[in-house]
Design a protein around this motif. Structure first.
Motif, PDB file in Angstrom:
ATOM      1  N   THR A 133      -0.807  -5.027 -11.986  1.00  0.00           N
ATOM      2  CA  THR A 133      -0.601  -4.864 -10.556  1.00  0.00           C
ATOM      3  C   THR A 133      -1.961  -4.801  -9.838  1.00  0.00           C
ATOM      4  OG1 THR A 133       1.441  -3.643 -10.954  1.00  0.00           O
ATOM      5  CG2 THR A 133       0.425  -3.371  -8.779  1.00  0.00           C
ATOM      6  N   ALA A 134      -2.028  -5.437  -8.676  1.00  0.00           N
ATOM      7  CA  ALA A 134      -3.291  -5.453  -7.929  1.00  0.00           C
ATOM      8  C   ALA A 134      -3.677  -4.037  -7.520  1.00  0.00           C
ATOM      9  CB  ALA A 134      -3.147  -6.324  -6.694  1.00  0.00           C
ATOM     10  N   PRO A 135      -4.970  -3.741  -7.490  1.00  0.00           N
ATOM     11  CA  PRO A 135      -5.419  -2.419  -7.027  1.00  0.00           C
ATOM     12  C   PRO A 135      -4.847  -2.082  -5.665  1.00  0.00           C
ATOM     13  CG  PRO A 135      -7.248  -3.604  -7.994  1.00  0.00           C
ATOM     14  CD  PRO A 135      -6.103  -4.577  -7.896  1.00  0.00           C
ATOM     15  N   SER A 136      -4.461  -0.834  -5.483  1.00  0.00           N
ATOM     16  CA  SER A 136      -3.733  -0.417  -4.294  1.00  0.00           C
ATOM     17  C   SER A 136      -4.568   0.505  -3.418  1.00  0.00           C
ATOM     18  CB  SER A 136      -2.450   0.326  -4.718  1.00  0.00           C
ATOM     19  OG  SER A 136      -1.881   1.015  -3.633  1.00  0.00           O
ATOM     20  N   PRO A 137      -4.423   0.381  -2.090  1.00  0.00           N
ATOM     21  CA  PRO A 137      -5.097   1.338  -1.208  1.00  0.00           C
ATOM     22  C   PRO A 137      -4.666   2.782  -1.483  1.00  0.00           C
ATOM     23  CG  PRO A 137      -4.283  -0.538   0.049  1.00  0.00           C
ATOM     24  CD  PRO A 137      -3.702  -0.660  -1.331  1.00  0.00           C
TER      25      PRO A 137
END
Length: 218
Positions: free
Chosen positions: A209-213
């Motif tokens: 999963t893409a890095p998340s804020p």
């Protein structure tokens, strides 16, 4: 007075002593790092509504146009000056415009309290219950606001798929249902926010999963 970061660091140390998976995630990813909070409580909720089900860049652009329309005063009284169509003109859907107007109305008339003094007197459960009477604010939005923006230490957003997937990946079990995660999370009290953060990081590490804020990584 203990700072939010100190509280999360304490929670991480305690959970790492209890659980080898948390200890490993801490070793690999480091300490909990929450995104810097600069919005007011009200503005954070408006932002959360705006960002629902949108990619970060698109949501950021829409919120920026909304803030510009409001002359950077994201306040209930300012929002209530605008019609639904005027709010939709910045890119908000009809449902989100209605949600933001409902939030503004309920905060303005005192039905929903979002000032720091009022929230400080409420439990996590009371905050979530109060926020979810607003159109378009569900338990997930209320949980994440309580955990990330308010920095509460014992919140577990069981409705978040990333948290559930991360738990399954890290603990090598099938992705739990919300009810199963709620039960599994009991042993991590009173630091379930720490558990949630490391589950998000586990989903980023193992699930691609893409890095998340929300983890301060995106």
């Amino acid at each position: 007075m203990t700072t939010q970061q100190e509280l999360y660091d304490l929670g991480t140390r305690e959970l790492a002593e209890r659980d080898p998976v948390i200890a490993h995630l801490f070793e690999v990813t480091g300490p909990v790092s929450l995104p810097q909070q600069t919005d007011s409580n009200f503005a954070a909720l408006v932002r959360a509504i705006t960002y629902q089900q949108l990619a970060g860049s698109a949501a950021q652009a829409i919120y920026g146009r909304l803030a510009a329309l409001l002359e950077n005063a994201v306040e209930p009284e300012r929002i209530l000056r605008f019609s639904p169509d005027e709010l939709r003109s910045v890119g908000l859907s009809g449902a989100k415009a209605a949600s933001i107007l409902d939030l503004s109305s309920k905060v303005h008339d005192g039905t929903v309290m979002v000032d720091d003094e009022s929230l400080a007197q409420l439990s996590d459960e009371e905050i979530v219950a109060g926020l979810t009477i607003v159109r378009g604010i569900g338990e997930w939005t209320a949980d994440v606001f309580t955990m990330i923006h308010l920095g509460r230490i014992d919140v577990l957003p069981i409705g978040d798929l990333g948290v559930r997937k991360g738990y399954g990946s890290a603990w090598k079990v099938p992705t739990p249902t919300p009810k199963e995660l709620l039960q599994a999370g009991e042993r991590f009290r009173p630091y379930r926010s720490v558990l949630a953060w490391y589950c998000w990081r586990a989903d980023e590490l193992y699930g691609g999963t893409a890095p998340s804020p929300v983890t301060g990584a995106g």
